[in-house]
Structure formats: structure tokens, C-alpha cells
Design a protein around this motif. Structure first.
Motif, short mmCIF file in Angstrom:
data_model
loop_
_atom_site.label_atom_id
_atom_site.label_comp_id
_atom_site.label_asym_id
_atom_site.label_seq_id
_atom_site.Cartn_x
_atom_site.Cartn_y
_atom_site.Cartn_z
N ASP A 235 0.87 -1.20 0.00
CA ASP A 235 0.00 0.00 0.00
C ASP A 235 0.89 1.23 0.00
N ILE A 236 0.54 2.22 -0.81
CA ILE A 236 1.31 3.47 -0.77
C ILE A 236 0.35 4.60 -0.42
N ILE A 237 0.56 5.20 0.72
CA ILE A 237 -0.30 6.32 1.15
C ILE A 237 0.46 7.60 0.85
N LEU A 238 -0.10 8.44 -0.02
CA LEU A 238 0.59 9.68 -0.43
C LEU A 238 0.01 10.89 0.29
N ASN A 239 0.73 11.99 0.24
CA ASN A 239 0.31 13.26 0.84
C ASN A 239 -0.06 13.13 2.31
N ASP A 240 0.65 12.32 3.02
CA ASP A 240 0.41 12.16 4.45
C ASP A 240 1.75 11.84 5.12
N ARG A 241 1.82 11.97 6.41
CA ARG A 241 3.09 11.69 7.09
C ARG A 241 2.83 11.17 8.49
N LEU A 242 3.85 10.52 9.08
CA LEU A 242 3.73 10.02 10.45
C LEU A 242 3.66 11.21 11.40
N LYS A 243 2.71 11.13 12.35
CA LYS A 243 2.62 12.21 13.33
C LYS A 243 2.96 11.71 14.73
N ALA A 244 2.49 10.50 15.03
CA ALA A 244 2.73 9.92 16.35
C ALA A 244 2.62 8.41 16.23
N ALA A 245 2.95 7.73 17.33
CA ALA A 245 2.85 6.26 17.30
C ALA A 245 2.68 5.74 18.72
N THR A 246 2.03 4.60 18.82
CA THR A 246 2.01 3.87 20.08
C THR A 246 2.55 2.48 19.76
N SER A 247 2.61 1.62 20.77
CA SER A 247 3.12 0.28 20.49
C SER A 247 2.12 -0.52 19.65
#
Ligand code: FAD
Length: 559
Positions: A235-247
Motif C-alpha cells: 500500500d502506498i499512502i501519499l500526501n500524508d506523514r507520520l505524526k505519532a505512534a504507540t506500540s
């Protein structure tokens, strides 16, 4: 006037540092210059081939080369550069076995410390996202992926199994694409060894901030790469970016969430601490140099190159952070250092790049050489040929070629290289609504809240009751460990929360070695038990003095 050889100090043993040392050794005699290279590892990493370590198509130690063999005329100091005093011409390096710093004086200095992955300002990424730059990163990722597959194979909960089989990469540049292509190939080919995973789908996702992957390449080639990767199920998600993460999940800028247990980030980057601290000319944090690669105000004394430098070619092009440029910069710097030592003409940096090559794994790649573009198998063969030729030393070339042949003939290696047995005391980030542990779980850690709030919930007669709200400075989870019972309450994050987790092994060691530490928790557990839950104890603690609970029992533990 001192007649001895000039002291040339090279900081960083990557492409830029190692190649500077190699060219300098050709240009200057030992009586003209003594060359010292400082690097935190005693090996040089061939980063373009690093993603192949994930699938095992190149053996772990074949993707690196010992610096002592690459640069036989240089003194290698395997330490951390802590401070650079440009005015005093002194570099301070970290202590080794003997707890003493080392100070090194220089006549000429090369700063080639590369860059680092920086997750600052992205909650939960430090704890949950894996960077991909070093040999250790590649080993950790490979081991983690194998671990996730092993767990998925035994896991009954379909939701958790899906998370274990979801792999997310933040960044769709060369390194992100190459990492995901290798990872996808590896998972696809080893899944058949897991009886319960054979028919289970896995999910690979690339999250890219721009409107296409591979911004380093022309649009048609990037589109070709996108199509190939999508055909392989990525899957390629464009025009977006990582903002935060949990485990448990990756959280994107758009608000979308991807439940996953594996998150890799190849962006964003920052400069190493020692470079950040430097008070000199910089552009976007990078060391600003002139056409001779000299640092402003330190001409003839200090050169900066590679990923930590901001370089413009003689024709005015901003130089991208790539290995091929770092090698050419090293040649320019070596010529100019030799000129500074014994006189002669200086060189200007005017390399405009030969082209770009990117592997898509599984016999496909994209290549752009001048105006010629190649894709598919031909580009893949070109990719392998070019990078094999660029690997210094016949020994390493043969080892890599043998690894590729082995990989072609046999299935990938699936053995995990366990290097760490205990994860140790660590931080974790939770988003609102995340469950930290469930009533009935085994007690495996104690938790200290650093920031944020959580709720203590207890199931009674089929209903979940809110017993208390805990906040910064309070702790929970000690009772199950001390009483060897399962958790008798659920803890849920009420707000975004940062927690210090003390695993059972460390908790027990601390209790044994520091009795006062153990006493605090034993007393706390007793008071909580006496506070009297229907089960005689509520593990996370009855409402505390500092908490907003619905019970009048107050037990407080603050750090
Ligand atoms: C996964 C990946 C794939 C890539 N693929 C390609 C590709 O296909 N083609 C291409 O041209 N480029 C590629 N690159 C980019 C290329 O590898 C870099 O541009 C190049 O390595 C930069 O060289 P450098 O010497 O500036 O930095 P680095 O190679 O990063 O070297 C810096 C060195 O300094 C050391 N160091 C840092 N701080 C300290 C300190 N305080 N004390 C002691 N030592 C320190 C580090 O350990 C490291 O050894 C890739 C990069 C990655 C991460």
C-alpha cells in the motif's frame, strides 16, 4: 617551527570520512601528515546495500568493512566525538574502558559525521519507530520482523495477528522504498514456513509526504516504481506523514491510523549533537562550506563534507546527500588538504552526479543515468553491478556475490540473532483510549506516569467501573508483581500519556539491591490491599490522594 608531520583529524568513518582518509594516504607521505580517523564503530557501513540485510540476501558482516583494512595508513580511534573546539583546534572524544575523555589537537580537521534520525516532536516515535541507518538498525529490524511472525503464528486473537502482520515505513524516498521492498519480499517468502500463516495476508504500507514516492527520480520512473510495488501488494499512502505512534499503531497527520506492531521511519533527519553544538556558518543546520569544501572563517584548517555539510557545486547546484557525492567530495577535500600541507593548487567541487539507481527488490529496479531511464530487470542488474563494483576490496565483492548466489539457490535464512534478552527500563507513549493492560493479564511490569492521565477500571458483575484517575508522578502495576497474581483492573489512557516502564526482571533486581526501593512498593501494595477492593486488592492502586477517584481511600505514591 615544528617540522613534524601535520596532524589531520577526520571525524566520521562513513563514505566521506573513509574516502578522505584513503585519498589523503595516496597524496601525502607519512612524514608530511599523520592521519587519525574517529568513528563510533570500527567498521564502515555500505548503506546502499543495507536493506538487503533484512531479507538476508547479504550476510550481516558483508555489508560492512573494517576501517583498519580500508585505511591502513590511518590511526583509528573507535570512540564518540563529543566536542569540537574550532578556535582551540581541539576535538574531545568520549571515555573508553578508562573513564577519561581524550583530547586531540589537530592542524587540519575534516568533519564528516553524517546525519541521524530525529523523532523530536513526534510523540511515541522514539519508543516505537525503528530508524534505518546503521548495521544495528538492520539487525534489530530483521530480528523484530522474525519475532512478529513467530508471535503471529501462535496468536489466537485475529485483531492482534493482523497488527503483527502489518509493517509500516514512514518515508517514500530511496531508503524507505528499498527497505519496504526487501521486507515485503522476505515476509512473503518465509511465511510458508509458518503453518498458521501460510494463507494469512500480511500488509506492507509506505507513508509518503509528497504526491509520489522517489522524489529523487523523474516522474515516469517513480510512477513505474509505484506500480511495481502496488502490484506486489504494498500500500502506498501519499500526501500524508507520520505524526505519532504507540506500540499498537501508527498515527498519521491526516488522523488516519494504521494498527501495526512494526513501524520503521527513514525520515526526518537531523545533525549529530557534536555538529549541532558548533557555532559556525550553517544552512538549515548543516555546515556551510565554500566551493573548496572549507568551513567559513576556518579556510585551510577545517573542511566539512558528506550528509552533514551544505554544499553547492561550482555550477550552483545544491548537492544531495548521497554516497556518490560524498565520495567525490572526499577527493576534493583530500586534494585541498594536501595543498594546505605542502602547497599547490586547490580543487573546486563540481560533480553534478552520474545518475540515480533504486532497487525495488525481487529482480526490479529503476535507474536514471543522464537522460537515459531504465526500469525492471535490466535496471536491477545494473543496480547490482554498479554497487558491487563500488564496494571496495575484492574480498568483500566476492563475499557479496556469493551471498547473492546463495540467496538465488536457497530459501532465505530465518534464524533470529537474539542479541538482547531483556528490553530494560524504557519509556512508552500511549494515546487517549489505549489500554495499557487488561484485567486478567499477567503482571510483567511496573509503570510510572511521567505525563498525562489514565483511568483505573474494574469489571464487577459484568460492568466496567471507573475506580480512579491517576496522573503524572503516580505509579501502578506493582501489586500483580509483588503478589504473583494476574491484574485485577484495566488501565486505560485518558489523555496522551508518557510512561516509564520497569519490567519485572529490573524491578526485582532493584528491590533486591536497593531495599528501600522495594520497601516503598511493598508498603504501597499493602496500603492498596488494605484499601479493600472486592478482590482484596486492585493492582493499579485504589484512588490516590492526588487522583480524582470515586473512593475515599487515598494511597499516594509520588516520585
Ligand atoms: C538505507 C540507506 C540507503 C541508501 N542508499 C543509497 C544509495 O543507494 N545511493 C546513494 O548514493 N546513497 C544512498 N544512501 C545515502 C548515503 O549512504 C549517504 O549519503 C552517505 O552514507 C553519506 O556519507 P557520510 O560519510 O556523510 O555519512 P555516513 O555514511 O552516515 O557516516 C557518518 C559516520 O560518522 C559516524 N558518527 C556520527 N556521529 C559520530 C560521533 N559523534 N562520534 C563518532 N562517530 C560518529 C557514524 O557512525 C558514521 O560512521 C543511503 C542511505 C541509507 C540510510
Amino acid at each position: 617551527m615544528c617540522k613534524g608531520p601535520k596532524q589531520v583529524l577526520i571525524l566520521g568513518g562513513g563514505f566521506a570520512g573513509v574516502y578522505t582518509a584513503r585519498y589523503l594516504a595516496k597524496l601525502l607521505r607519512p612524514d608530511e601528515a599523520s592521519i587519525t580517523l574517529i568513528n563510533r564503530e570500527n567498521y564502515w557501513v555500505y548503506q546502499p546495500m543495507l536493506p538487503e540485510v533484512i531479507s538476508g540476501s547479504i550476510g550481516l558482516t558483508n555489508v560492512v568493512s573494517p576501517i583498519r583494512r580500508l585505511c591502513p595508513r590511518s590511526n583509528l580511534i573507535m570512540r564518540e566525538v563529543e566536542n569540537i573546539d574550532l578556535k582551540g583546534q581541539i576535538v574531545t572524544v568520549s571515555p573508553g574502558f578508562r573513564p577519561r575523555q581524550l583530547q586531540l589537537k589537530y592542524d587540519h580537521l575534516v568533519i564528516a559525521l553524517g546525519n541521524i534520525t530525529n523523532f523530536h516532536g513526534m510523540p511515541g516515535l522514539i519508543e516505537n519507530a525503528m530508524p534505518f541507518r546503521t548495521l544495528a538498525d538492520a539487525m534489530v529490524l530483521r530480528n523484530h520482523v522474525i519475532h512478529a511472525l513467530e508471535e503471529a503464528d501462535v496468536e489466537e486473537d485475529p485483531e492482534l495477528r493482523r497488527r503483527l502482520l502489518t509493517f509500516v515505513v514512514g518515508g517514500g524516498g530511496f531508503s524507505g522504498v528499498e527497505v519496504m521492498a526487501e521486507l515485503n519480499d522476505f515476509v512473503r517468502s518465509v511465511k510458508r514456513n509458518y503453518l498458521r500463516l501460510r494463507d494469512e495476508p500480511h500488509r506492507c504500507v509506505i507513508v509518503q509526504a509528497g504526491d509520489r514516492i522517489l522524489p529523487e527520480m523523474s516522474e515516469p520512473l517513480a510512477m513505474f516504481a509505484q506500480r511495481i510495488l502496488r502490484e506486489r501488494g504494498i500500500d502506498i499512502i501519499l500526501n500524508d506523514r507520520l505524526k505519532a505512534a504507540t506500540s499498537e499503531r501508527a498515527i498519521l497527520q491526516s488522523g488516519a491510523e494504521i494498527p501495526c506492531k512494526t513501524l520503521i521511519s527513514t525520515v526526518p533527519s537531523a545533525l549529530p549533537q557534536a555538529v549541532q553544538k558548533l557555532d559556525c556558518s550553517k544552512e538549515r543546520g548543516k555546515l556551510l562550506v565554500n566551493a573548496h569544501l572549507e568551513l567559513k572563517d576556518y579556510e585551510g584548517k577545517v573542511w566539512a563534507l558528506g550528509d552533514c555539510a551544505c554544499i553547492t557545486t561550482a555550477a550552483g547546484t545544491k548537492v544531495p546527500p548521497t554516497a556518490q557525492h560524498a565520495i567525490r567530495e572526499a577527493i576534493t577535500a583530500a586534494i585541498n588538504i594536501a595543498a594546505a600541507v605542502r602547497g599547490g593548487n586547490q580543487a573546486e567541487f563540481n560533480f553534478e552526479g552520474l545518475g540515480t539507481l533504486g532497487s525495488l527488490g525481487h529482480g526490479a529496479a529503476v535507474a536514471q543515468i543522464g537522460s537515459v531511464t531504465v526500469s525492471g530487470l535490466l535496471a536491477w542488474l545494473l543496480w547490482r553491478g554498479v554497487y558491487l563494483m563500488k564496494m571496495p576490496g575484492l574480498n568483500r565483492k566476492i563475499r557479496i556475490a556469493a551471498d547473492w548466489l546463495r540467496h538465488l539457490l536457497f530459501p532465505p535464512e530465518l534464524a533470529q540473532t537474539k542479541v538482547a534478552f531483556d528490553s530494560g527500563i524504557h519509556n512508552q507513549h500511549f494515546e487517549p483510549g489505549d489500554i495499557i493492560f487488561e484485567q486478567g493479564d499477567l503482571g510483567d511490569s511496573v509503570y510510572v506516569i511521567e505525563e498525562g492521565e489514565c483511568e483505573v477500571l474494574c469489571k464487577r458483575k459484568g460492568q466496567r467501573e471507573l475506580l480512579a484517575t491517576l496522573s503524572g508522578g503516580e505509579c501502578f502495576g506493582e501489586m500483580a508483581l509483588l503478589s504473583h497474581r494476574t491484574r485485577n483492573a484495566t488501565i486505560r489512557a485518558r489523555t496522551a500519556m508518557n510512561v516509564l516502564i520497569i519490567p519485572k526482571g529490573d524491578f526485582d533486581k532493584l528491590r533486591q539491591s536497593v531495599p528501600i526501593f522495594g520497601d516503598v512498593f511493598t508498603e504501597l501494595a499493602q496500603r492498596r490491599a488494605e484499601a479493600g477492593s472486592p478482590h482484596s486488592s486492585v493492582d493499579p492502586g485504589m484512588p490516590t490522594g492526588g487522583s480524582r477517584g470515586n473512593s475515599n481511600e487515598a494511597v499516594l505514591f509520588r516520585r
